[in-house]
Design a protein around this motif. Structure first.
Motif, PDB file in Angstrom:
ATOM      1  N   TRP A  37       0.820  -1.230   0.000  1.00 25.38           N
ATOM      2  CA  TRP A  37       0.000   0.000   0.000  1.00 25.38           C
ATOM      3  C   TRP A  37       0.846   1.269   0.000  1.00 25.38           C
ATOM      4  CZ3 TRP A  37      -5.402   0.724   2.431  1.00 25.38           C
ATOM      5  CH2 TRP A  37      -6.265  -0.287   1.997  1.00 25.38           C
ATOM      6  N   SER A  93      -7.301  12.918   5.677  1.00 20.60           N
ATOM      7  CA  SER A  93      -6.709  12.140   4.576  1.00 20.60           C
ATOM      8  C   SER A  93      -6.869  12.851   3.233  1.00 20.60           C
ATOM      9  CB  SER A  93      -7.306  10.726   4.429  1.00 20.60           C
ATOM     10  OG  SER A  93      -8.551  10.771   3.768  1.00 20.60           O
ATOM     11  N   SER A  94      -5.992  12.468   2.295  1.00 23.11           N
ATOM     12  CA  SER A  94      -6.147  13.073   0.964  1.00 23.11           C
ATOM     13  C   SER A  94      -7.287  12.404   0.207  1.00 23.11           C
ATOM     14  CB  SER A  94      -4.835  13.110   0.172  1.00 23.11           C
ATOM     15  OG  SER A  94      -4.245  11.866   0.067  1.00 23.11           O
ATOM     16  N   ASP A  95      -7.601  11.141   0.501  1.00 21.45           N
ATOM     17  CA  ASP A  95      -8.800  10.543  -0.110  1.00 21.45           C
ATOM     18  C   ASP A  95     -10.019  11.378   0.238  1.00 21.45           C
ATOM     19  OD1 ASP A  95      -7.497   8.379  -1.226  1.00 21.45           O
ATOM     20  OD2 ASP A  95      -8.051   6.959   0.352  1.00 21.45           O
ATOM     21  N   HIS A  98     -10.148  14.615  -1.622  1.00 19.18           N
ATOM     22  CA  HIS A  98     -10.578  14.418  -3.020  1.00 19.18           C
ATOM     23  C   HIS A  98     -12.108  14.380  -3.091  1.00 19.18           C
ATOM     24  CE1 HIS A  98      -6.489  12.324  -4.118  1.00 19.18           C
ATOM     25  NE2 HIS A  98      -6.379  13.628  -3.967  1.00 19.18           N
ATOM     26  N   TYR A 162      -7.134  15.127 -13.414  1.00 17.42           N
ATOM     27  CA  TYR A 162      -6.381  14.522 -12.304  1.00 17.42           C
ATOM     28  C   TYR A 162      -5.012  14.067 -12.797  1.00 17.42           C
ATOM     29  CZ  TYR A 162      -5.151  11.141  -8.615  1.00 17.42           C
ATOM     30  OH  TYR A 162      -4.523  10.438  -7.607  1.00 17.42           O
ATOM     31  N   CYS A 164      -1.540  12.585 -11.206  1.00 16.53           N
ATOM     32  CA  CYS A 164      -0.883  12.067 -10.010  1.00 16.53           C
ATOM     33  C   CYS A 164       0.619  12.195 -10.261  1.00 16.53           C
ATOM     34  CB  CYS A 164      -1.303  10.611  -9.839  1.00 16.53           C
ATOM     35  SG  CYS A 164      -0.673   9.852  -8.373  1.00 16.53           S
ATOM     36  N   ASN A 168       1.272   7.038  -9.294  1.00 17.93           N
ATOM     37  CA  ASN A 168       1.130   5.713  -8.692  1.00 17.93           C
ATOM     38  C   ASN A 168       0.314   4.903  -9.697  1.00 17.93           C
ATOM     39  OD1 ASN A 168       0.418   3.498  -7.205  1.00 17.93           O
ATOM     40  ND2 ASN A 168      -0.797   4.597  -5.684  1.00 17.93           N
ATOM     41  N   ALA A 196       0.961  12.890  -3.412  1.00 18.13           N
ATOM     42  CA  ALA A 196       1.061  11.992  -2.253  1.00 18.13           C
ATOM     43  C   ALA A 196       2.522  11.580  -1.997  1.00 18.13           C
ATOM     44  CB  ALA A 196       0.203  10.752  -2.480  1.00 18.13           C
ATOM     45  N   TYR A 197       3.312  11.537  -3.075  1.00 19.40           N
ATOM     46  CA  TYR A 197       4.700  11.050  -2.935  1.00 19.40           C
ATOM     47  C   TYR A 197       5.713  12.182  -3.098  1.00 19.40           C
ATOM     48  CZ  TYR A 197       2.101   6.779  -3.270  1.00 19.40           C
ATOM     49  OH  TYR A 197       1.185   5.785  -3.024  1.00 19.40           O
ATOM     50  N   THR A 220      -0.345  14.168   1.492  1.00 15.78           N
ATOM     51  CA  THR A 220      -0.761  13.271   2.574  1.00 15.78           C
ATOM     52  C   THR A 220       0.341  13.086   3.622  1.00 15.78           C
ATOM     53  OG1 THR A 220      -1.545  11.024   3.037  1.00 15.78           O
ATOM     54  CG2 THR A 220       0.034  11.223   1.256  1.00 15.78           C
ATOM     55  N   SER A 222       0.406  10.091   4.935  1.00 15.08           N
ATOM     56  CA  SER A 222       0.388   8.620   5.000  1.00 15.08           C
ATOM     57  C   SER A 222       1.664   7.964   4.498  1.00 15.08           C
ATOM     58  CB  SER A 222      -0.758   8.073   4.149  1.00 15.08           C
ATOM     59  OG  SER A 222      -1.978   8.555   4.597  1.00 15.08           O
ATOM     60  N   LYS A 223       2.506   8.690   3.782  1.00 13.09           N
ATOM     61  CA  LYS A 223       3.643   8.041   3.126  1.00 13.09           C
ATOM     62  C   LYS A 223       4.940   8.383   3.874  1.00 13.09           C
ATOM     63  CE  LYS A 223       0.493   6.842   0.119  1.00 13.09           C
ATOM     64  NZ  LYS A 223      -0.063   5.508   0.086  1.00 13.09           N
ATOM     65  N   ALA A 232      -4.552  11.715   7.603  1.00 21.62           N
ATOM     66  CA  ALA A 232      -4.268  13.146   7.556  1.00 21.62           C
ATOM     67  C   ALA A 232      -3.694  13.542   6.201  1.00 21.62           C
ATOM     68  CB  ALA A 232      -3.286  13.520   8.660  1.00 21.62           C
TER      69      ALA A 232
HETATM   70  C1  LIG Z   1      -1.633   8.843  -5.332  1.00 20.96           C
HETATM   71  C2  LIG Z   1      -2.302   8.648  -4.027  1.00 20.96           C
HETATM   72  N1  LIG Z   1      -3.129   9.585  -3.566  1.00 20.96           N
HETATM   73  C3  LIG Z   1      -3.751   9.448  -2.392  1.00 20.96           C
HETATM   74  C4  LIG Z   1      -3.554   8.323  -1.618  1.00 20.96           C
HETATM   75  C5  LIG Z   1      -4.290   8.180  -0.332  1.00 20.96           C
HETATM   76  O1  LIG Z   1      -3.727   9.015   0.636  1.00 20.96           O
HETATM   77  P1  LIG Z   1      -4.440   9.167   2.047  1.00 20.96           P
HETATM   78  O2  LIG Z   1      -3.901   8.099   2.926  1.00 20.96           O
HETATM   79  O3  LIG Z   1      -4.043  10.542   2.506  1.00 20.96           O
HETATM   80  O4  LIG Z   1      -5.914   9.050   1.835  1.00 20.96           O
HETATM   81  C6  LIG Z   1      -2.702   7.319  -2.062  1.00 20.96           C
HETATM   82  C7  LIG Z   1      -2.494   6.095  -1.252  1.00 20.96           C
HETATM   83  O5  LIG Z   1      -2.020   5.101  -1.693  1.00 20.96           O
HETATM   84  C8  LIG Z   1      -2.061   7.484  -3.295  1.00 20.96           C
HETATM   85  O6  LIG Z   1      -1.238   6.561  -3.783  1.00 20.96           O
END
Ligand SMILES: Cc1ncc(COP(=O)(O)O)c(C=O)c1O
Length: 366
Positions: A37, A93-95, A98, A162, A164, A168, A196-197, A220, A222-223, A232
């Motif tokens: 993940w 979270s970034s999800d 979105h 969108y 990315c 990813n 995110a990265y 995010t 998360s990474k 967050a």
């Molecule tokens: C490109 C991308 N955006 C967003 C997310 C999700 O991030 P978050 O944990 O902040 O919801 C991920 C998680 O894998 C991701 O790869």
């Protein structure tokens, strides 16, 4: 069921990878290497732990709603992003951000253009709100026909685009100048750059939110910051956009635990930076190892904490996927695009973790 939201009736779900790590005991979990993940592979800064322990002892935080505006986090984020606070909003979270973006800017039937194959959860979120998703695909080697994308923009007039960056699952990176070309061209579209990265690629569009009112950047914790469980993320955009998106935002959803963890992590950015450097050198090591393996056709250049690995055939990929699982190493089997049918995506952790993966692959029975 007759009353289900019509946009959900035929929606294909985002395929969640097996989360074996949560199905086993705490002791067994210690043997698992979870590389499916793109989470961090080590715990966050020890300062996060210290701050959380204080919070655990403060029981008022259990029964009260959390603070809906954490000025300390806003100050820390402003300094981390080198932007005024008015250009920033944090979310659970970034999800989640979105979802708010799509609810704010997309009406049912609106065209949304996604440069893919990419993070598939975004497609799901768009479709669930009635957005009509058009994909423009990278070439098979994840190079981009930039002219083709521009033509697709002309023919679809998307409300939202969108991008990315880094992408990813491939890890490739669009240049600032190309994203600016899109921003200049699509003045009436929301251009969302998902960073995110970012901490691994070190390339950002963040400061361009001061120049372009159609630019939205999501990030995010998360990474690289290793806070995936706290949910967050944050949005960067111009002041007016931040106000619009904040109208819908439910400020109660960002728990005190997340607030404390984020604050402590932002107070120890050096810890995150050290982890990033460790991952970058482990990525170079692991990529070299993979390239010596006869059953691997290609390892894509990556600017994230993961590598997209193409195997000589689907059967070989599945064999290795299963062998790794049997050794408690979980990687992502990608299936949502024809590009990816022979590919696995492997999160890169520390050097010693990647040595463990390389050893199994080197001795695999192929
Ligand atoms: C490109 C991308 N955006 C967003 C997310 C999700 O991030 P978050 O944990 O902040 O919801 C991920 C998680 O894998 C991701 O790869």
């Amino acid at each position: 069921m007759k009353f289900i939201n019509k946009y959900l009736r035929n929606l294909s779900p985002y395929k969640v990878a097996s989360h074996k790590v949560w199905e086993v005991s705490t002791d067994e979990r210690k043997n698992i290497l979870k590389l499916d993940w793109n989470e961090a592979s080590i715990p966050p800064s020890p300062k996060v732990m210290e701050a959380l322990l204080d919070l655990v002892n403060d029981q008022e935080t259990y029964y009260l709603y959390p603070s809906t505006y954490n000025a300390e986090i806003m100050d820390l984020l402003a300094s981390y992003c080198q932007l005024p606070k008015e250009n920033i909003q944090y979310f659970a979270s970034s999800d989640s951000l979105h979802e708010y973006l799509i609810r704010t800017y997309v009406s049912p039937g609106d065209p949304i253009l996604i440069l893919g194959p990419t993070y598939d959860n975004f497609r799901l979120t768009c479709e669930s709100q009635g957005g009509v998703v058009y994909f423009y695909d990278y070439n098979e080697d994840f190079s981009l026909n930039e002219e083709g994308l521009i033509q697709m923009i002309d023919s679809t007039s998307p409300s939202m685009i969108y991008l990315c960056n880094p992408n990813n699952p491939s890890g490739n990176l669009l240049s600032v100048s190309f994203i600016r070309q899109i921003l200049d061209k699509c003045k009436d579209s929301v251009v969302l750059v998902d960073e995110a990265y970012y901490e691994f690629s070190k390339l950002t569009m963040a400061h361009y939110v001061l120049n372009y009112d159609n630019l939205f950047v999501s990030r995010t914790f998360s990474k690289a910051f290793a806070l995936a469980n706290f949910r967050a993320g944050y949005l960067l955009s111009n002041e007016n956009n931040i106000q619009q998106v904040s109208k819908l935002r439910n400020a109660k959803n960002f728990t005190s635990f997340a607030q404390v963890a984020v604050k402590a992590a932002l107070e120890d950015v050096d810890y995150m930076k050290n982890y990033v450097e460790e991952v970058l050198s482990a990525r170079a090591y692991f990529k070299n190892e993979l390239q010596t393996m006869p059953f691997i056709k290609n390892v894509f250049d990556s600017h994230g904490n993961f590598l997209l690995v193409e195997f000589s055939s689907f059967e070989v990929k599945m064999k290795l996927f299963n062998q790794l699982s049997n050794h408690n190493i979980f990687v992502r089997n990608l299936t949502h695009s024809k590009h990816l049918i022979n590919c696995l995506r492997i999160t890169v952790g520390t050097k010693s973790q990647m040595e463990r993966v390389a050893k199994i692959l080197h001795t695999s029975l192929i």
